[in-house]
Design a protein around this motif. Structure first.
Motif, PDB file in Angstrom:
ATOM      1  N   SER A 182       0.825  -1.204   0.000  1.00 17.92           N
ATOM      2  CA  SER A 182       0.000   0.000   0.000  1.00 17.92           C
ATOM      3  C   SER A 182       0.864   1.260   0.000  1.00 17.92           C
ATOM      4  CB  SER A 182      -0.914   0.016   1.226  1.00 17.92           C
ATOM      5  OG  SER A 182      -1.613  -1.191   1.306  1.00 17.92           O
ATOM      6  N   ALA A 186      -0.758  -3.853  -4.199  1.00 15.49           N
ATOM      7  CA  ALA A 186      -1.141  -5.215  -3.838  1.00 15.49           C
ATOM      8  C   ALA A 186      -1.789  -5.928  -5.016  1.00 15.49           C
ATOM      9  CB  ALA A 186      -2.102  -5.166  -2.656  1.00 15.49           C
ATOM     10  N   ARG A 229      -1.161  -7.029 -11.145  1.00 15.17           N
ATOM     11  CA  ARG A 229      -1.613  -5.941 -12.000  1.00 15.17           C
ATOM     12  C   ARG A 229      -0.615  -5.718 -13.124  1.00 15.17           C
ATOM     13  NH1 ARG A 229      -2.070  -0.992  -7.801  1.00 15.17           N
ATOM     14  NH2 ARG A 229      -3.087  -2.371  -6.344  1.00 15.17           N
ATOM     15  N   ASP A 240     -11.632   0.048 -14.094  1.00  9.11           N
ATOM     16  CA  ASP A 240     -12.655   0.879 -13.458  1.00  9.11           C
ATOM     17  C   ASP A 240     -13.354   1.725 -14.507  1.00  9.11           C
ATOM     18  OD1 ASP A 240     -11.835  -0.179 -11.100  1.00  9.11           O
ATOM     19  OD2 ASP A 240     -10.576   1.516 -10.530  1.00  9.11           O
ATOM     20  N   ARG A 274     -15.276  -1.072 -10.494  1.00  8.54           N
ATOM     21  CA  ARG A 274     -14.405  -2.120 -11.023  1.00  8.54           C
ATOM     22  C   ARG A 274     -15.216  -3.173 -11.763  1.00  8.54           C
ATOM     23  NH1 ARG A 274      -9.535  -3.372  -8.412  1.00  8.54           N
ATOM     24  NH2 ARG A 274      -9.468  -1.118  -8.540  1.00  8.54           N
TER      25      ARG A 274
END
Lengths: 378, 355
Positions: free
Chosen positions: B23, B34, B37, B75, B80
């Protein structure tokens, strides 16, 4: 403690006749409820990218402040660095607990479907575990707001904050108890859901309470190690300035959170209720009770953000899952509706609201004098 | 290396508590946040309604085999959404970038959004690759690919991978598209066919009046189809037709299919459905106006809950399948993985809950 949760039975009769202290017919209350619902729908339907950007930016700012504050405290041997670092960390903790944590745990941001910013996953920077808070706060307090004997936030089981709570000589110490609660607010919050008074009366099993305490213990360990052991140790020779800075930052957060939260339901003009008032309550009456049982703090944008938008406590209680950045917008419409129905809209500056809270703490440390509740609604 | 880092990771967790070290790392680089991605590194416009995105995944990526798909989370208007897209690049290993190709579907919120708004530098959420729509390991048998529209993407991944690795294979590819402008990767596929001796049979159903898939057409274009391992990917009509054809020939196990778009049955207003409780393996009838919490309680479950009026989030349950109706607003919503408040949501058609 037990006594504080019981209800003065002589008041029940009067309450029956009174119900909610407003001069509205049932049809008008329903109409009022529909208009409040429409405000909610309009805003909730318009949530979008700007709102998502708001909370993500808020989280970024908060984390940057925290990193900056902790970084400065490593140089905390220099007084200006200590002061700035402590202030930044204190503000970061306030933002995390109030504008971010409290509101995320309410599900205000669940609509984004981001698992990182979700009521089911958020753990806040506070010794109270989020899931216990969700029970004591989101459910017990928000559903039964200011219902003496049901909403345990009316005095938190240790203060007498309503004339409907019977007086006990222990309440003479209330000014001191109150100061202690303010100082150790996060600890009070953490232990709140254990409901010691219900354990003592046997309503709640010791086993259940022990399970909760163990759960709290785990969270406490992590929080304490972080703020009072690990970060001071990482500072090496500057152990002490980091430790005192962290203690002070937590204290700043405790005092500020306490003050804002006490201004939400205890200032003059806020109503409290009895279980009889809420029997078979429908949504419109629930809305009305939320409005009557809460108070706002007037101020600028900074006040709203630093209070986690609890400066819009009335809007928060009407719409607990509405993103906090939209309360200001809702507030204008709620005020107009209040005006239309001749309902009070209790919004005053912080010093006035908090002043009246402190007066109430003092006044209710003594037995009831004249029944003021009656005078107010006569 | 990894074991040397472990104590550091542990300290990281202790100093970042109650959140994760990621974070904070995210403040420096969004890819370090986190979860899995990736960052969009390159955009290639394939047609007026298709765009290829080259994605650089973060260190958590475990790689994909050609033909597999990844779930992509983006998003749209702050919300999302997750969609599956096939990997269309030859490479998609642990340290590689990979490419997906997104065809804008009419009314498709995500595919349309990506076609209009995807930009280099944008960070998207990912899930590890999945799916068994892949080539067999070892020496390849004779292959037949039957694809239509954006159904080309997983097959494109396989074709590119075969070409890149120099694997010899006997390939027939039957592809349907409306016209030249929407015939994805046409030029590249022609080039690959020439280079590797593959047979590419493009059918342009609108501009040239070519026929859609049929048994007779298959016999005519690829007489030895029954000897081939077949892969089919495309709209529901093609999936149904190929499945029926191979089934009839008793060759169902020689056909592999990939189907992304779940068939959403529209539910009559106010209708409920069958409620499945996944963890407790129970099934109950859920009326369209009855909160799922009550349905669960009557089925003998004791779900965690609080206010029973939709304000406390104490009863959130993960939706596995189906959709629900918010009884406070009447809105029907839900995608797999959504958290729903069962105290104010009722079944809208058949639903499965993680309870």
């Amino acid at each position: 403690m037990t006594a504080a949760m019981k209800i003065d039975s002589s008041l029940i009769e009067k309450a029956r006749a009174r119900r909610l202290p407003v001069d509205l017919t049932d049809a008008q209350v329903q109409q009022f409820g529909a208009e409040i619902e429409a405000v909610r729908k309009k805003i909730m339907d318009s949530l979008g990218e700007n709102d998502a950007r708001y909370i993500r930016r808020m989280i970024k700012v908060q984390r940057a402040l925290e990193v900056g504050g902790r970084g400065l405290l490593f140089a905390g041997i220099l007084p200006p660095a200590w002061l700035a670092g402590t202030a930044m960390l204190g503000v970061a903790k306030i933002l995390e607990n109030m504008e971010i944590g409290h509101n995320v745990i309410h599900g205000q941001w669940d609509w984004m479907r981001d698992p990182q910013i979700h009521s089911s996953t958020w753990e806040w920077d506070n010794v109270c575990p989020s899931d216990q808070w969700q029970h004591s706060h989101n459910y017990m307090h928000h559903k039964w707001t200011n219902v003496v004997g049901m909403d345990r936030d009316v005095g938190y089981g240790i203060l007498r904050m309503s004339e409907k709570q019977p007086w006990h000589p222990a309440h003479l110490a209330q000014p001191v108890t109150n100061a202690m609660l303010a100082t150790f607010f996060q600890w009070g919050v953490a232990l709140h859901d254990v409901e010691f008074e219900r354990v003592r009366t046997g309503e709640k099993s010791v086993k259940e309470a022990w399970g909760q305490l163990k759960h709290i213990g785990k969270k406490v360990r992590k929080q304490v190690v972080k703020d009072y052991v690990l970060f001071p140790l990482l500072a090496g020779p500057f152990f002490l300035p980091v430790l005192t800075g962290n203690i002070t930052a937590n204290l700043i957060r405790n005092l500020w959170a306490y003050m804002i939260i006490f201004c939400g339901h205890f200032p003059d003009g806020v109503e409290d209720f009895l279980p009889e008032d809420v029997e078979n309550e429908d949504k419109a009456h629930w809305y009305l009770r939320q409005l009557l049982g809460s108070a706002n703090i007037s101020g600028g944008k900074l006040m709203h953000i630093m209070s986690g938008n609890l400066s819009h406590q009335m809007e928060h209680h009407l719409f607990p899952d509405m993103p906090s950045n939209r309360y200001a917008e809702a507030s204008a419409e709620v005020q107009a509706i209040c005006k239309k129905y001749g309902l009070p809209y209790n919004s005053k500056p912080l010093h006035r609201q908090f002043g009246s809270v402190l007066r109430k703490v003092m006044r209710l440390s003594l037995p009831n004098g004249k029944p003021k509740a009656e005078l107010a609604t006569a | 290396m990894i074991s040397a880092l472990r104590p550091l990771t542990r300290i990281g967790h202790w100093i970042a508590t109650p959140v994760l070290p990621e974070s904070y790392l995210e403040l420096i680089n969004p890819l370090l946040g986190a979860g899995l991605r990736g960052r969009i590194e390159r955009l290639v416009r394939e047609s007026d309604r298709a765009v290829s995105l080259e994605i650089r995944p973060n260190h958590q990526w475990q790689g994909a085999r050609p033909g597999q798909y990844v779930r992509l989370g983006i998003d749209v208007d702050g919300v999302r959404h997750w969609r599956c897209y096939s990997v269309s690049s030859a490479k998609a290993g642990r340290n590689d970038t990979f490419t997906i190709t997104v065809n804008a579907i009419d009314g498709g919120q995500v595919s349309t959004w990506l076609n209009c708004n995807a930009q280099v530098g944008m960070v998207v959420m990912l899930d590890q690759a999945a799916g068994d729509f892949v080539l067999p390991q070892g020496e390849l048998p004779k292959l037949l690919f039957v694809t239509a529209g954006s159904g080309i993407t997983p097959v494109m991944g396989m074709l590119r991978a075969m070409a890149a690795s120099g694997q010899m294979a006997d390939v027939v590819h039957l592809h349907y598209s409306p016209d030249d402008a929407h015939n994805l990767f046409a030029e590249e596929r022609r080039g690959l066919s020439l280079a590797h001796g593959w047979k590419t049979l493009d059918q342009l159903t609108r501009s040239r009046g070519d026929q859609h898939f049929s048994a007779a057409q298959l016999d005519a274009l690829c007489p030895d189809w029954a000897e081939r391992l077949a892969y089919a990917c495309g709209p529901a009509a093609l999936m149904d037709a190929t499945a029926a054809h191979w089934q009839q020939a008793g060759l169902a196990d020689q056909l592999k299919q990939e189907n992304f778009r779940p068939v959403l049955k529209t539910v009559a207003a106010g209708a409920g459905g069958e409620v499945r409780f996944w963890n407790s393996e129970r099934v109950a009838e859920g009326a369209g106006d009855k909160p799922l919490l009550e349905v669960a309680e009557q089925a003998g479950l004791m779900p965690k809950h609080g206010c029973r009026m939709g304000i406390c989030q104490g009863c959130l349950v993960t939706l596995k399948e189906g959709q629900v109706r918010d009884l406070t607003s009447g809105e029907v919503f839900g995608e797999s993985g959504d958290m729903v408040r069962i105290c104010v949501c009722a079944a809208a058609g058949n639903v499965t809950l993680e309870l």
